[in-house]
Scaffold this active site. Structure first.
Site, mmCIF file in Angstrom:
data_model
loop_
_atom_site.group_PDB
_atom_site.id
_atom_site.type_symbol
_atom_site.label_atom_id
_atom_site.label_comp_id
_atom_site.label_asym_id
_atom_site.label_seq_id
_atom_site.Cartn_x
_atom_site.Cartn_y
_atom_site.Cartn_z
ATOM 1 N N LYS A 205 42.713 41.137 40.383
ATOM 2 C CA LYS A 205 42.451 39.834 41.013
ATOM 3 C C LYS A 205 41.693 38.936 40.031
ATOM 4 C CE LYS A 205 40.104 37.735 44.918
ATOM 5 N NZ LYS A 205 39.411 37.902 46.183
ATOM 6 N N GLU A 211 37.591 48.450 33.576
ATOM 7 C CA GLU A 211 38.510 49.599 33.581
ATOM 8 C C GLU A 211 39.941 49.123 33.318
ATOM 9 O OE1 GLU A 211 36.238 48.965 35.911
ATOM 10 O OE2 GLU A 211 35.337 50.811 36.693
ATOM 11 N N GLU A 351 33.732 49.329 51.810
ATOM 12 C CA GLU A 351 33.398 48.152 51.001
ATOM 13 C C GLU A 351 33.231 46.929 51.914
ATOM 14 O OE1 GLU A 351 35.978 46.298 47.755
ATOM 15 O OE2 GLU A 351 34.714 47.589 46.520
ATOM 16 N N LYS A 511 27.784 47.955 37.809
ATOM 17 C CA LYS A 511 28.584 47.348 36.725
ATOM 18 C C LYS A 511 27.667 46.772 35.659
ATOM 19 C CE LYS A 511 32.506 45.735 39.521
ATOM 20 N NZ LYS A 511 33.225 44.558 39.985
HETATM 21 O O1 F6P Z 1 34.312 46.660 42.070
HETATM 22 C C1 F6P Z 1 34.866 46.364 43.299
HETATM 23 C C2 F6P Z 1 36.066 45.480 43.177
HETATM 24 O O2 F6P Z 1 35.682 44.169 42.959
HETATM 25 C C3 F6P Z 1 36.951 45.602 44.404
HETATM 26 O O3 F6P Z 1 36.540 44.806 45.438
HETATM 27 C C4 F6P Z 1 38.276 45.255 43.836
HETATM 28 O O4 F6P Z 1 39.327 45.660 44.668
HETATM 29 C C5 F6P Z 1 38.231 46.009 42.529
HETATM 30 O O5 F6P Z 1 36.900 45.871 42.097
HETATM 31 C C6 F6P Z 1 39.179 45.529 41.469
HETATM 32 O O6 F6P Z 1 39.007 44.179 41.173
HETATM 33 P P1 F6P Z 1 40.095 43.360 40.390
HETATM 34 O O7 F6P Z 1 41.340 43.354 41.194
HETATM 35 O O8 F6P Z 1 39.510 41.993 40.227
HETATM 36 O O9 F6P Z 1 40.316 44.026 39.061
#
Ligand code: F6P
Length: 547
Positions: A205, A211, A351, A511
Site C-alpha cells: 500500500k 520487508e 490489528e 519498526k
Molecule cells: O506494519 C503493519 C502494516 O502497516 C499493515 O497494516 C499492513 O497491512 C502491512 O504493514 C503492509 O503494509 P504495506 O502494504 O504498506 O506494505
C-alpha cells in the site's frame, strides 16, 4: 464509550451475567426445544449458530440495547456513506466500495469511487487474462508459469489465504507468497523457479515497507542477473496506493494497479491486492468473490438487528470477551483450504481491535479485542483441543464448515470431517459428568475402584461456549461472504469498545527501533547506549558470529 446510556446498558448486562450464576447450557437446551431456532441466524444458506453460548433472550435484548447506545447503526451508516470514521488518519473507510456492483455509485467527496474501482478491476482482468492465456509472456517469449507475490501483512495474508481457499478453482499459473524479511523465505521460493517464466507482483500500500522493498530488490537482481537488465520490465507488476514510488522503482505504468487511502491494508484483498488471486482463479471467479462480499454488505446494512449475522456475531463476541471475560478466541475451520484463515483473522481482528484508547484518546474502560488463534480441524483436535475441553481457561471456539466438499470421490472424508466438527461443539457444550464417566467405565467392565480413581481424569466440565458457521460449499462467492462477515463483526465489536478499528499505530515503535538497531547489528555503531538486555544480546550475537 462513556455515554450515560452506554454505561447503563453495560452495567445492566454485567448485572444480568451476575444473576446468571453458573449458566448451564445442557439445562438450557433441555428447557427450550426452540433454542437452536432462537439463537441462530442466516444469510441465505450461511448459518450462524450461537445457541451453544451462555445466552438467553434477555441477554440478547440487553446486547441489542448496548449496540444502540454505542451507536453501531449510526456508525455503520457513516462507514457505508464515506464518513471519515478513521479519525486518527482523517480517512474514509470504504472497503465496501471495492465490492460495489456494476452501476452502483459510492460517493466520496462528490466523486463516484465505484467508477475508479471498476476501472482498476477491468485493467486487472486484462492483465490477469493476458498472463493466464500466455498472451503476456516473459522477456524471452515464454509463458508465465509462476507468480510470486511480494508483500507483507495485508498485502500478503489476504491473497495467500484466498488463493489457498480457492484451490479447486485454480487453473492459472502457480502462485507463491514471499513476505518475511528472513532471506530464507525468498531463497526457498526462488529455488525451484526459472526467471524466464516467473512474474513478480510487488504489493505494498505504502511502497515503503522495508520487508517488501528488500525482497523486491532481491527479486529484481535475481531476474537481472539471469535475463539482463532490459528483461526486468517483463517480469514485474506492482500494486500500491503510492504510484509515484512505484514509478521510481521502475515498473511500467501499464503494469501498476492502484488502490486508495480509504482501503486499510487488512481490508485490501478485494482491491488490486487480490491480483494474484485473480491470476490464479480467473477474473470471473474473482468477481464472484466480490459479489459474495457485496451480498454480506447488503445483509449487514439492510437486515433487522434480530437477524443480522455480522451484528449478532459481534454481540456474541463482545459478550464472551467483555462480559464473560474470556481473553482469547479460537477459530477452527474444518476445511484444510482455510488453513490460512486464522492468520488472516489475526491481522484483521488484532490489528483492528487491539487498542487501549477510545476514539477520543481516553483509556478504554473495558477489555478490547481478544487474542485470536487457531488451526484447521481435525488437526487441532490432536494438538490443543485437550486444553479446550479440560484446561482451566475457557476459550470460546468458532467452528467453520461446509456441508459439501469439492472432492465428490472422497465423500466419506467429508462425512467424517462434518461429524468431527459437530461432535466437538457438542462435547464442549455437554461435557461429561463424573457420574457419566464412572458409569461408562463400569459398563466396559472396569472395577469400581479403578473407575473411581479415573473418573476425575475422564470427566469433562462442558458448558464451554462455541459458535458454528455452516454453509453450502466453499466457493468464491461464499469465501467473499465469510471474509466480509468477519470484517463487519470486527467493526461491530470496535463500536462497542468505542475504539478506532482502522489505524495501527501500535506497529510503529518496533519498526522505528529496528531501523535504529540496524547499524548496531551491522557493527557500525556500538550498543552502549541501549538497555542492558538489548546490548547483551547484540554483544553475544557478535561473539557467535566471530567464533
Ligand atoms: O506494519 C503493519 C502494516 O502497516 C499493515 O497494516 C499492513 O497491512 C502491512 O504493514 C503492509 O503494509 P504495506 O502494504 O504498506 O506494505
Amino acid at each position: 464509550m462513556g455515554t450515560k446510556n452506554f454505561d447503563a446498558a453495560l452495567a445492566a448486562l454485567k448485572a444480568h451475567r451476575e444473576q446468571q450464576g453458573d449458566f448451564d447450557l445442557r439445562a438450557a437446551f433441555a428447557a427450550n426445544g426452540n433454542r437452536f431456532e432462537a439463537f441462530s441466524a442466516r444469510q441465505d444458506d450461511l448459518l450462524f449458530d450461537f445457541s451453544k453460548c451462555a445466552l438467553t433472550s434477555e441477554t440478547l435484548t440487553l446486547l441489542h440495547t448496548l449496540a444502540i447506545a454505542a451507536g453501531v447503526e449510526t456508525r455503520r451508516a457513516a462507514m457505508f456513506s464515506g464518513g471519515r470514521i478513521n479519525n486518527t488518519e482523517d480517512r474514509a473507510v470504504l472497503h465496501v466500495a471495492l465490492r460495489a456492483q456494476q452501476g452502483e455509485r459510492v460517493m466520496l467527496d462528490g466523486h463516484d469511487v465505484a467508477e475508479d474501482v471498476h476501472a482498476v478491476l477491468a485493467a486487472m482482468a486484462d492483465f490477469a487474462e493476458g498472463i493466464r492465456s500466455g498472451d503476456l509472456t516473459g522477456a524471452t517469449g515464454k509463458p508465465i508459469t509462476d507468480v510470486v507475490n511480494i508483500g507483507i501483512g495485508g498485502s500478503d495474508l489476504g491473497p495467500a489465504m484466498a488463493t489457498l481457499a480457492l484451490a479447486p478453482y485454480h487453473d492459472g499459473p502457480r502462485t507463491h507468497f514471499v513476505s518475511n524479511i528472513d532471506g530464507a523465505h525468498i531463497a526457498d521460493t526462488l529455488k525451484g523457479l526459472s526467471a524466464e517464466t516467473t512474474l513478480f507482483i510487488i504489493a505494498s500500500k505504502t511502497f515503503t515497507t522495508i520487508e517488501t522493498m528488500t525482497n523486491a530488490a532481491t527479486a529484481r537482481r535475481w531476474v537481472a542477473e539471469r535475463l539482463g537488465e532490459e528483461a526486468v520490465g517483463h517480469h514485474f507488476a506492482a500494486v500500491s496506493t503510492a504510484l509515484d514510488k512505484v514509478a521510481a522503482f521502475g515498473i511500467a505504468s501499464d503494469r501498476v494497479f492502484g488502490f486508495w487511502d480509504w482501503v486499510g491494508g487488512r481490508y485490501s484483498v478485494w482491491s488490486a491486492v487480490g491480483l494474484p488471486v485473480m491470476i490464479a482463479v480467473g477474473a470471473d471467479n474473482f468477481r464472484q468473490f466480490l459479489a459474495g462480499g457485496h451480498a454480506m454488505d447488503r445483509h449487514f446494512s439492510d437486515t433487522p438487528a434480530a437477524r443480522n449475522v455480522p451484528l449478532l456475531m459481534g454481540l456474541v463476541g463482545y459478550w464472551n470477551r467483555v462480559v464473560c471475560g474470556y481473553p482469547t478466541r479460537a477459530v477452527i475451520p474444518y476445511d484444510q483450504r482455510l488453513a490460512r484463515l486464522p492468520a488472516y483473522l489475526q491481522q484483521l481482528d488484532m490489528e483492528s481491535n487491539g487498542k487501549g484508547v477510545t476514539i477520543d484518546g481516553a483509556p478504554v474502560a473495558t477489555p478490547t479485542g481478544p487474542v485470536v488463534w487457531g488451526e484447521p480441524g481435525t488437526n487441532g483436535q490432536h494438538a490443543f483441543f485437550q486444553l479446550l475441553h479440560q484446561g482451566t481457561d475457557i476459550v470460546p471456539v468458532e467452528f467453520l464448515v461446509a456441508a459439501n466438499g469439492h472432492e465428490a470421490d472422497l465423500r466419506f472424508h467429508h462425512e467424517l470431517l462434518l461429524a468431527n466438527c459437530f461432535a466437538q461443539s457438542e462435547a464442549l457444550m455437554k461435557g461429561r459428568t463424573l457420574y457419566e464417566a464412572r458409569a461408562q467405565m463400569l459398563a466396559r467392565g472396569m472395577s469400581a475402584d479403578e473407575a473411581e480413581r479415573l473418573a476425575p481424569h475422564r470427566a469433562f466440565p462442558g458448558n464451554r461456549p462455541s459458535v458454528t458457521l455452516l454453509y453450502r460449499m466453499l466457493d468464491p462467492y461464499t469465501l467473499g461472504r465469510l471474509i466480509a462477515l468477519y470484517e463487519h463483526r470486527v467493526f461491530v465489536e470496535a463500536q462497542l469498545y468505542g475504539i478506532n478499528a482502522f489505524d495501527q499505530w501500535g506497529v510503529e515503535l518496533g519498526k522505528e527501533l529496528a531501523t535504529g538497531l540496524l547499524p548496531v547489528v551491522e557493527g557500525r555503531e556500538n550498543a552502549a547506549n541501549r538497555d542492558a538486555s538489548t546490548a547483551g544480546l547484540v554483544a553475544h550475537m557478535h561473539e557467535l558470529r566471530e567464533g
